[in-house]
Design a protein around this motif. Sequence first.
Motif, PDB file in Angstrom:
ATOM      1  N   ILE A 116       8.960  -4.382   1.838  1.00  0.00           N
ATOM      2  CA  ILE A 116       8.420  -3.025   1.889  1.00  0.00           C
ATOM      3  C   ILE A 116       9.544  -2.005   1.950  1.00  0.00           C
ATOM      4  O   ILE A 116      10.456  -2.127   2.745  1.00  0.00           O
ATOM      5  CB  ILE A 116       7.523  -2.826   3.130  1.00  0.00           C
ATOM      6  CG1 ILE A 116       6.361  -3.802   3.108  1.00  0.00           C
ATOM      7  CG2 ILE A 116       7.038  -1.381   3.218  1.00  0.00           C
ATOM      8  CD1 ILE A 116       5.560  -3.816   4.392  1.00  0.00           C
ATOM      9  N   THR A 117       9.431  -0.980   1.092  1.00  0.00           N
ATOM     10  CA  THR A 117      10.287   0.192   1.171  1.00  0.00           C
ATOM     11  C   THR A 117       9.355   1.381   1.294  1.00  0.00           C
ATOM     12  O   THR A 117       8.620   1.685   0.361  1.00  0.00           O
ATOM     13  CB  THR A 117      11.139   0.363  -0.107  1.00  0.00           C
ATOM     14  OG1 THR A 117      11.830  -0.845  -0.332  1.00  0.00           O
ATOM     15  CG2 THR A 117      12.115   1.498   0.039  1.00  0.00           C
ATOM     16  N   HIS A 166       7.925  -4.670  -3.140  1.00  0.00           N
ATOM     17  CA  HIS A 166       8.418  -5.598  -4.157  1.00  0.00           C
ATOM     18  C   HIS A 166       7.920  -6.984  -3.757  1.00  0.00           C
ATOM     19  O   HIS A 166       8.043  -7.374  -2.591  1.00  0.00           O
ATOM     20  CB  HIS A 166       9.950  -5.563  -4.210  1.00  0.00           C
ATOM     21  CG  HIS A 166      10.508  -6.484  -5.235  1.00  0.00           C
ATOM     22  ND1 HIS A 166      10.585  -6.130  -6.558  1.00  0.00           N
ATOM     23  CD2 HIS A 166      10.969  -7.747  -5.145  1.00  0.00           C
ATOM     24  CE1 HIS A 166      11.093  -7.147  -7.235  1.00  0.00           C
ATOM     25  NE2 HIS A 166      11.331  -8.133  -6.404  1.00  0.00           N
ATOM     26  N   ILE A 167       7.359  -7.737  -4.711  1.00  0.00           N
ATOM     27  CA  ILE A 167       6.765  -9.042  -4.413  1.00  0.00           C
ATOM     28  C   ILE A 167       7.387 -10.100  -5.313  1.00  0.00           C
ATOM     29  O   ILE A 167       7.482  -9.911  -6.528  1.00  0.00           O
ATOM     30  CB  ILE A 167       5.231  -9.036  -4.651  1.00  0.00           C
ATOM     31  CG1 ILE A 167       4.578  -7.856  -3.943  1.00  0.00           C
ATOM     32  CG2 ILE A 167       4.600 -10.339  -4.185  1.00  0.00           C
ATOM     33  CD1 ILE A 167       4.027  -6.824  -4.870  1.00  0.00           C
ATOM     34  N   HIS A 216       2.984   0.347  -5.772  1.00  0.00           N
ATOM     35  CA  HIS A 216       2.947   1.530  -4.909  1.00  0.00           C
ATOM     36  C   HIS A 216       1.549   1.608  -4.317  1.00  0.00           C
ATOM     37  O   HIS A 216       0.565   1.390  -5.027  1.00  0.00           O
ATOM     38  CB  HIS A 216       3.234   2.806  -5.702  1.00  0.00           C
ATOM     39  CG  HIS A 216       4.644   2.893  -6.166  1.00  0.00           C
ATOM     40  ND1 HIS A 216       5.037   2.479  -7.409  1.00  0.00           N
ATOM     41  CD2 HIS A 216       5.759   3.335  -5.534  1.00  0.00           C
ATOM     42  CE1 HIS A 216       6.339   2.662  -7.536  1.00  0.00           C
ATOM     43  NE2 HIS A 216       6.803   3.185  -6.410  1.00  0.00           N
ATOM     44  N   PHE A 217       1.489   1.946  -3.028  1.00  0.00           N
ATOM     45  CA  PHE A 217       0.216   2.021  -2.318  1.00  0.00           C
ATOM     46  C   PHE A 217       0.117   3.329  -1.564  1.00  0.00           C
ATOM     47  O   PHE A 217       1.113   3.814  -1.014  1.00  0.00           O
ATOM     48  CB  PHE A 217       0.093   0.878  -1.298  1.00  0.00           C
ATOM     49  CG  PHE A 217       0.029  -0.471  -1.901  1.00  0.00           C
ATOM     50  CD1 PHE A 217      -1.184  -1.042  -2.236  1.00  0.00           C
ATOM     51  CD2 PHE A 217       1.190  -1.199  -2.129  1.00  0.00           C
ATOM     52  CE1 PHE A 217      -1.237  -2.310  -2.789  1.00  0.00           C
ATOM     53  CE2 PHE A 217       1.137  -2.465  -2.677  1.00  0.00           C
ATOM     54  CZ  PHE A 217      -0.071  -3.018  -3.010  1.00  0.00           C
ATOM     55  N   LEU A 218      -1.100   3.868  -1.501  1.00  0.00           N
ATOM     56  CA  LEU A 218      -1.399   4.979  -0.594  1.00  0.00           C
ATOM     57  C   LEU A 218      -1.764   4.366   0.739  1.00  0.00           C
ATOM     58  O   LEU A 218      -2.607   3.464   0.803  1.00  0.00           O
ATOM     59  CB  LEU A 218      -2.589   5.805  -1.095  1.00  0.00           C
ATOM     60  CG  LEU A 218      -2.327   6.779  -2.232  1.00  0.00           C
ATOM     61  CD1 LEU A 218      -3.633   7.472  -2.617  1.00  0.00           C
ATOM     62  CD2 LEU A 218      -1.283   7.791  -1.842  1.00  0.00           C
ATOM     63  N   ILE A 219      -1.112   4.836   1.794  1.00  0.00           N
ATOM     64  CA  ILE A 219      -1.424   4.351   3.133  1.00  0.00           C
ATOM     65  C   ILE A 219      -1.831   5.537   3.986  1.00  0.00           C
ATOM     66  O   ILE A 219      -1.596   6.680   3.632  1.00  0.00           O
ATOM     67  CB  ILE A 219      -0.231   3.608   3.750  1.00  0.00           C
ATOM     68  CG1 ILE A 219       1.030   4.467   3.721  1.00  0.00           C
ATOM     69  CG2 ILE A 219      -0.001   2.292   3.065  1.00  0.00           C
ATOM     70  CD1 ILE A 219       2.215   3.847   4.396  1.00  0.00           C
ATOM     71  N   ASP A 220      -2.445   5.267   5.133  1.00  0.00           N
ATOM     72  CA  ASP A 220      -2.876   6.365   5.994  1.00  0.00           C
ATOM     73  C   ASP A 220      -1.737   6.896   6.850  1.00  0.00           C
ATOM     74  O   ASP A 220      -0.705   6.361   6.965  1.00  0.00           O
ATOM     75  CB  ASP A 220      -4.052   5.940   6.873  1.00  0.00           C
ATOM     76  CG  ASP A 220      -3.726   4.756   7.753  1.00  0.00           C
ATOM     77  OD1 ASP A 220      -2.592   4.257   7.730  1.00  0.00           O
ATOM     78  OD2 ASP A 220      -4.629   4.328   8.482  1.00  0.00           O
TER      79      ASP A 220
END
Length: 151
Positions: free
Chosen positions: A118-119, A129-130, A147-151
């Motif tokens: 995770i960055t 990156h996976i 890329h993810f939207l997080i709370d």
Amino acid sequence: MSKSTNSASDVKTLVAKVAETNDFSYLLEHVPYARFIGMQVNRFGDELVFRLPANDDNIGNPVLPALHGGVIAGFMEMSAIIQLMVFMQTSKVPKVVDFAIDYLRAGYHKDSFAECYITRQGRRVANVHINCWQTNRKQLIATARAHFLID
């Protein structure tokens, strides 16, 4: 996540239980796709290693036999989501903004593994990156960036 665990408090409770017990089965049983493909998680200190056991239902090419590319991608995406939920203590399931995968070699009918890195790039967006491999971490079957939207 299933409909019964959509609220922020339910997600937060699931994530807290995982952090407390190091038992990921409770979280995975609430994720229909993770259950469907048979996904598992092992924690080694601060590292998570995700496991996709060999399963006839995940075969895409019976001639080789090889895993379906969509199963590999789904396994990697779900690994990143769970990694974010656990290490960033999210109260909501992260939403995918984009996901790019490179298939490097065939994923044969045997156990597959994934690791996520995770960055965090801001308050609301995380970059992950996976890497996915089978018998040797140095011989990846696929690599992805998301890329993810997080709370």
